[in-house]
Enzyme design. Structure first.
Site, PDB file in Angstrom:
ATOM      1  N   HIS A 179       0.813  -1.220   0.000  1.00  0.00           N
ATOM      2  CA  HIS A 179       0.000   0.000   0.000  1.00  0.00           C
ATOM      3  C   HIS A 179       0.845   1.268   0.000  1.00  0.00           C
ATOM      4  CE1 HIS A 179      -4.051  -1.758   0.748  1.00  0.00           C
ATOM      5  NE2 HIS A 179      -3.295  -2.800   1.086  1.00  0.00           N
ATOM      6  N   ASP A 188       3.390   9.574  -0.641  1.00  0.00           N
ATOM      7  CA  ASP A 188       2.242   8.763  -0.255  1.00  0.00           C
ATOM      8  C   ASP A 188       2.043   7.682  -1.307  1.00  0.00           C
ATOM      9  OD1 ASP A 188      -0.001   8.125   1.350  1.00  0.00           O
ATOM     10  OD2 ASP A 188      -0.533  10.237   1.544  1.00  0.00           O
TER      11      ASP A 188
END
Ligand code: ADQ
Length: 455
Positions: free
Chosen positions: A154, A363
């Protein structure tokens, strides 16, 4: 269809009201095929008191394993969150490595594998999630498990030169070769992964996706940018618009404009830079003083890790200083709220905002950016200001993209966003919303599972 077995550090139970898109995607996948979700219970116990708690109805089951305090300190706080997290977010200077933490990380992965191996049934497909559990597939293989096993990362994967900073990195990342499929968020992450295997192990890459190692091992790697439940967020935002929480927020603004940020309190999210930039915006653009507020929602996370406690005090200092300098008796520039809200309430807040400020330094994806867009009203949508260093920037190209390391870039973007004409806001928003509707969380989950089935 064969049963799905999901393994992640934490498990979202159906009753978890704060569960976001990922949790509901896994729950709906499990509901379709039947299956099991395995992970840490969140409980810390003394050695010898460990339990494996089983919940569920036999079709969808949950298995929750306790950890000891020592395991939590080494596997979770230590190696996962003080070693892998900063390194994979391109922050090697924050890396804190210890051999004991690494040993703890490996032993919890082994422990998980031993428990999961006992719960597997013939024909099961296994889906492992995230950086806490990179070696899990290899541990399962060592126990003789021959099921199809997929892994999804992720968070970002930095270039080989950074990965190689990690002591014994080959023991961590080579374990990825035990999976049938390794999924990452973006094509940049995929490039880093294939390059790492080429340079470190002399792997060859076929079709950009099939990684062949000289020892005969092979796996498939691909980018699967994670999405949100776009329809659900849009509906929730519409409903919440008339709800009490949104109404109170809107009334409190007294017709002033609102910029919103929603993040876990994490140094990867660029919060100090965002606060500084907002202060600079007010200093440079006097005409906006007392006309716009920043609502920053940031629930503390990982507060047992020192870097997170330091970040919290730093943010309190900047918010305090900015508010002290610019606040009026009836207006505060930064409304800083250290708690979490349920997804429906957040959707209402996004919809009430004129600008979404999403400025991470790095991110993997950033789902808040996508949720902000999905929550906007079609007739009068707000503007997304988005860091070009978030995975989401590769899809949401109609956002106002900024470099979070340049505060002036954020200042200019805020000004542009607050002044943007309606036709331009609509144009940018519809393009992004179209994309989010087509590439939602169900699409993400299905493309990953189909690719796994194809391996
Ligand atoms: P996170 O770092 O947690 O996730 P993000 O994707 O933005 O980052 O958020 C995950 C979820 O948490 C979102 O659904 C968001 O609404 C929710 N959330 C954030 N702040 C909240 C708050 N104050 N109250 C309630 N809910 C809140 C990691 C990676 C990301 C990647 C995701 C999914 O770091 O890059 O996008 O996994 O793969």
């Amino acid at each position: 269809m064969s049963r799905l077995v999901v393994i992640s550090n934490r498990v979202a139970l159906p009753k978890d009201v704060r569960a976001g898109g990922l949790a509901s995607a896994m729950q709906s996948a499990l509901a379709e095929t039947g299956g099991l979700w395995f992970g840490w219970s969140g409980r810390l116990v003394d050695e010898g008191e460990r339990t494996l708690q089983r919940l569920g109805d036999g079709r969808v089951d949950f298995a929750l394993l306790d950890l000891t305090r020592e395991e939590y300190a080494r596997y979770y706080l230590g190696f996962s969150n003080r070693t892998l997290w900063p390194l994979l977010h391109f922050r090697p200077s924050l890396l804190d490595y210890s051999r004991d933490d690494f040993a703890g990380y490996r032993s919890v992965n082994r422990l998980f594998a031993e428990h999961v191996a006992r719960l597997l049934q013939p024909g099961d497909r296994v889906w492992v999630h995230d950086y806490h559990l990179i070696p899990l597939g290899a541990e399962l293989r060592a126990l003789g498990v021959d099921a199809q096993i997929g892994f999804f990362l992720h968070i970002p994967l930095p270039p080989r030169e950074l990965l190689a900073i990690l002591p014994h990195h080959e023991h961590v990342f080579s374990a990825l070769a035990a999976y049938d499929l390794v999924g990452v968020q973006t094509s940049a992450d995929l490039d880093a992964l294939t390059r790492y295997f080429q340079v470190e192990y002399g792997a060859t890459i076929a079709d950009g996706q099939a990684v062949h190692l000289p020892d005969g091992r092979r796996f498939r790697a691909a980018a699967f940018p994670i999405g949100i439940d776009t329809g659900r967020v849009a509906r929730a935002a519409e409903r919440a618009a008339n709800g009490a929480a949104t109404r109170r927020l809107v009334t409190s603004l007294e017709h002033r404009r609102l910029a919103i940020g929603v993040d876990r309190l994490d140094y990867s999210k660029g919060l100090p830079q965002r606060f500084e930039a907002f202060g600079r915006f007010l200093s440079r653009h006097e005409e906006w003083r007392a006309k716009v507020s920043l609502l920053q929602i940031a629930p503390p996370s990982r507060s047992d890790v020192p870097e997170y406690r330091e970040l919290r005090s730093r943010l309190e200092r900047i918010a305090g200083a900015t508010n002290g300098r610019y606040a009026e008796p009836d207006w505060v520039p930064i409304r800083y709220v250290n708690r979490s809200f349920n997804q429906a309430t957040l959707a209402g807040f996004y919809r009430a905002a004129d600008v979404g400020l999403v400025t991470p330094l790095r991110d993997g994806m950033n789902l808040v950016a996508k949720e902000f867009v999905a929550a906007q009203p079609a007739d009068d949508p707000g503007v997304l200001v988005l860091s070009s260093l978030a995975g989401a920037a590769r899809e949401l190209t109609q956002a106002v993209l900024i470099n979070p390391h340049d505060p002036d870039d954020i200042v200019d973007a805020l000004r542009e966003a607050l002044a943007m004409p309606l036709h331009e806001r609509r144009e940018r928003w519809s393009a992004m919303m179209d994309h989010l509707r087509r590439h939602d969380i169900t699409y993400w989950r299905n493309t990953f599972l189909e690719a796994l089935a194809d391996t």
